[in-house]
Design an enzyme around this catalytic site. Structure first.
Site, mmCIF file in Angstrom:
data_model
loop_
_atom_site.group_PDB
_atom_site.id
_atom_site.type_symbol
_atom_site.label_atom_id
_atom_site.label_comp_id
_atom_site.label_asym_id
_atom_site.label_seq_id
_atom_site.Cartn_x
_atom_site.Cartn_y
_atom_site.Cartn_z
ATOM 1 N N ARG A 115 0.862 -1.188 0.000
ATOM 2 C CA ARG A 115 0.000 0.000 0.000
ATOM 3 C C ARG A 115 0.897 1.235 0.000
ATOM 4 N NH1 ARG A 115 -2.352 2.860 4.816
ATOM 5 N NH2 ARG A 115 -3.691 4.406 3.845
ATOM 6 N N HIS A 159 -2.887 11.060 1.029
ATOM 7 C CA HIS A 159 -2.226 10.832 2.312
ATOM 8 C C HIS A 159 -1.629 12.174 2.731
ATOM 9 C CE1 HIS A 159 -0.622 7.370 4.945
ATOM 10 N NE2 HIS A 159 -0.262 8.482 5.558
ATOM 11 N N GLU A 205 -6.755 8.431 6.859
ATOM 12 C CA GLU A 205 -6.852 9.049 8.193
ATOM 13 C C GLU A 205 -7.386 10.471 8.148
ATOM 14 O OE1 GLU A 205 -3.754 8.577 11.001
ATOM 15 O OE2 GLU A 205 -3.880 6.392 10.930
ATOM 16 N N ASN A 333 -6.957 1.666 10.276
ATOM 17 C CA ASN A 333 -5.597 1.815 10.799
ATOM 18 C C ASN A 333 -5.679 1.565 12.302
ATOM 19 O OD1 ASN A 333 -4.994 2.544 8.208
ATOM 20 N ND2 ASN A 333 -4.301 4.610 8.686
ATOM 21 N N TYR A 335 -3.789 1.206 15.843
ATOM 22 C CA TYR A 335 -2.589 1.438 16.658
ATOM 23 C C TYR A 335 -2.939 1.329 18.144
ATOM 24 C CZ TYR A 335 -0.057 3.019 12.493
ATOM 25 O OH TYR A 335 0.554 3.080 11.273
ATOM 26 N N GLU A 394 -3.168 -0.218 8.324
ATOM 27 C CA GLU A 394 -1.924 0.095 9.028
ATOM 28 C C GLU A 394 -1.973 -0.536 10.408
ATOM 29 O OE1 GLU A 394 -0.641 4.194 9.338
ATOM 30 O OE2 GLU A 394 -1.357 4.630 7.306
HETATM 31 C C1 NOJ Z 1 -0.846 6.836 10.490
HETATM 32 C C2 NOJ Z 1 -0.454 7.575 9.267
HETATM 33 O O1 NOJ Z 1 -1.293 7.213 8.210
HETATM 34 C C3 NOJ Z 1 0.999 7.403 8.885
HETATM 35 O O2 NOJ Z 1 1.307 8.352 7.931
HETATM 36 C C4 NOJ Z 1 1.860 7.513 10.133
HETATM 37 O O3 NOJ Z 1 3.212 7.490 9.824
HETATM 38 C C5 NOJ Z 1 1.496 6.378 11.064
HETATM 39 N N1 NOJ Z 1 0.117 6.533 11.449
HETATM 40 C C6 NOJ Z 1 2.337 6.328 12.343
HETATM 41 O O4 NOJ Z 1 2.074 7.439 13.109
#
Ligand code: NOJ
Length: 489
Positions: A115, A159, A205, A333, A335, A394
């Site tokens: 991606r 992005h 995002e 995404n 995290y 992500e």
């Molecule tokens: C989400 C973002 O899409 C990406 O650009 C960023 O580097 C990562 N999170 C880590 O923070």
């Protein structure tokens, strides 16, 4: 590695002697070999897509080459005080010139998918109007290289690198002119690349670039808009997504798949009771009301409109229909866990619990470690929005990657993070949650926005002086997961 130790030495090293514990009769049986039944249960579905991800501004460099226009991130990163380590991405990883080497790094991981994002200002330097003839050449070369190496490209159209000219002329996403310009750009790219790209993401995002860039002023373009203007800007962004979906459908080859990648507000039950799970579902809807929920349902929730009050965005029923144009997949995404919730009798039906200061984190202050995020977020999203195709677009972590004296990078903390998140993701797929693929962020260390090059998320370490890429131990970890299509539990 254990071969050179006697059993007694091994027991000492492993701490049994020190703790006064009896050495297990056969440590190799009880500790080393995975039980076959458990390993089988940790498999991912057949055909699960393993991938990795990057974005244009974070890796390409070559910001003035081949007619690329300026983006709001060029401006922002060159504004004193905005980037913590005072760097910018003018050169970054020089991927623009080293893409062939980087495709080999992707291949060496054993992934089948990649991606990446396309820089809007390379294609339309002013955001609208004249196409830069050389703009798509780079992506044509990259796509050919990926396909020649058996890697399926997944392209993100936005992005965060908005053409500066659109910011200057119409205030960027503050104007629906930008929504329309985005659709024109998306249609143009899809028309030319959909012979080789079968999956496009519109936005990456939106929640982050809106809040950070237009609300709090800490990302490009650095604005602190009042609530009404921010809500209207968010509306223009989701409208831009919907218009882009329609433009891609109109211009791309039949069968092209379209979705978006969102840093969904991750809501988790604090403790897994049926009441709290229900509360986490309500929280997922309400705390994503202005982005994913309106995109997937075509309505702003009553809760959202009530909370916004006089600051609610102005919109028409026709716009809601455009915003909710059908899409083929949703990218999440994943995290940090953002909101641990419990059930409440009072509207809106959930309470958010405060985080204790000792909650564990990776080495980015925002990156709390909550592996079950990878279980609950896809599970609740699939149920709430009736999804049949989810990608984890992500997941990954920054770590304090030091090069050891032997030249290796033993990023055991990243491996710990990944192992635990993947275990929870596997739990979701085993229960039938329709997660079809996973893109590890990131292929290599890169420009981490306001942190500059200080925060490293890569599977490969990049020396930003020499630009040499070196695999970290997590490369071997990820390869092993991919080869077995399973994670150890
Ligand atoms: C989400 C973002 O899409 C990406 O650009 C960023 O580097 C990562 N999170 C880590 O923070």
């Amino acid at each position: 590695m254990f071969g050179k130790f006697s059993r007694r030495q091994f027991a000492t090293l492993a701490g049994f002697s020190a703790l006064g514990m009896a050495t297990p009769a056969k440590p190799e049986d009880s500790m080393v070999k995975p039980a076959p039944d458990r390993r089988a249960s940790a498999s991912f579905p057949n055909g699960f897509i393993w991938g990795t991800a990057t974005s244009a501004y974070q890796i390409e460099g070559a910001v003035k080459e081949d007619g690329r226009g300026q983006s709001i991130w060029d401006t922002f990163s060159h504004t004193p005080g905005k980037i913590r380590d005072r760097t910018n991405a003018d050169r970054a990883n020089d991927h623009y010139h080293r893409y062939k080497e980087d495709v080999q790094l992707i291949k060496a991981l054993g992934v089948k998918a990649y991606r990446f994002s396309i820089a809007w200002p390379r294609v339309f330097p002013d955001g609208t109007g004249a196409v830069n003839p050389k703009g798509l050449d780079f992506y044509n070369r990259l796509l050919d290289e990926l396909l020649a190496n058996g890697i399926e490209p997944f392209a993100t159209l936005y992005h965060w690198d908005l053409p500066q000219s659109l910011q200057d002329r119409v205030g960027g996403w503050q104007s629906s002119e930008t929504s329309k310009a985005f659709a024109d750009y998306a249609g143009h790219v899809a028309e030319r690349l959909s012979d080789r790209v079968t999956s496009f993401f519109t936005l990456n995002e939106a929640g982050r670039f809106l809040n950070f860039g237009y609300g709090w002023g800490i990302d490009a373009p650095g604005l602190k808009l009042p609530p009404a203007a921010l809500n209207q800007t968010r509306h223009n962004v989701v409208l831009g997504h919907g218009l882009a979906v329609q433009a891609i459908r109109a211009k791309a080859r039949a069968g092209t798949k379209i979705g978006l990648a969102e840093n969904i507000a991750a809501c988790l039950p604090a403790i897994d009771t049926p009441e709290n799970i229900g509360a986490a579902e309500i929280a997922t809807r309400e705390l994503n009301a202005g982005l994913l929920n309106v995109i997937l349902t075509g309505e702003y929730t009553q809760g959202f409109l009530k909370y916004a009050g006089k600051d609610a965005p102005k919109y028409t029923a026709g716009e809601l229909r455009i915003i909710s144009s059908p899409i083929d997949f949703v990218g999440l995404n994943i995290y940090a866990p953002q909101f641990y919730v419990v059930a409440s009798d009072k509207a809106p039906g959930f309470n958010v619990l405060p985080f204790p200061s000792s909650f564990p984190r990776m080495n980015s202050d925002w990156l709390r470690i909550g592996p079950e995020t990878a279980y609950w977020v896809p599970r609740l999203s699939a149920k709430l929005w009736n999804l049949d195709t989810i990608y984890i677009t992500e997941n990954g972590a920054s770590a304090d990657d030091k090069v050891s004296p032997d030249g290796n990078i033993y990023d055991l903390d990243r491996i710990m993070y990944l192992r635990n998140y993947l275990t929870q993701l596997q739990r979701a797929t085993a229960e039938g949650v329709p997660v079809r693929g996973y893109f590890l962020w990131s292929l290599m260390d890169n420009f981490e926005w306001i942190y500059g090059f200080d925060k490293r998320f890569g599977l490969y370490r990049v020396d930003f002086d020499t630009l040499v890429r070196t695999p970290k131990l997590s490369v071997a970890f990820y390869r092993n997961v991919i080869t077995r299509n399973a994670v150890d539990v």
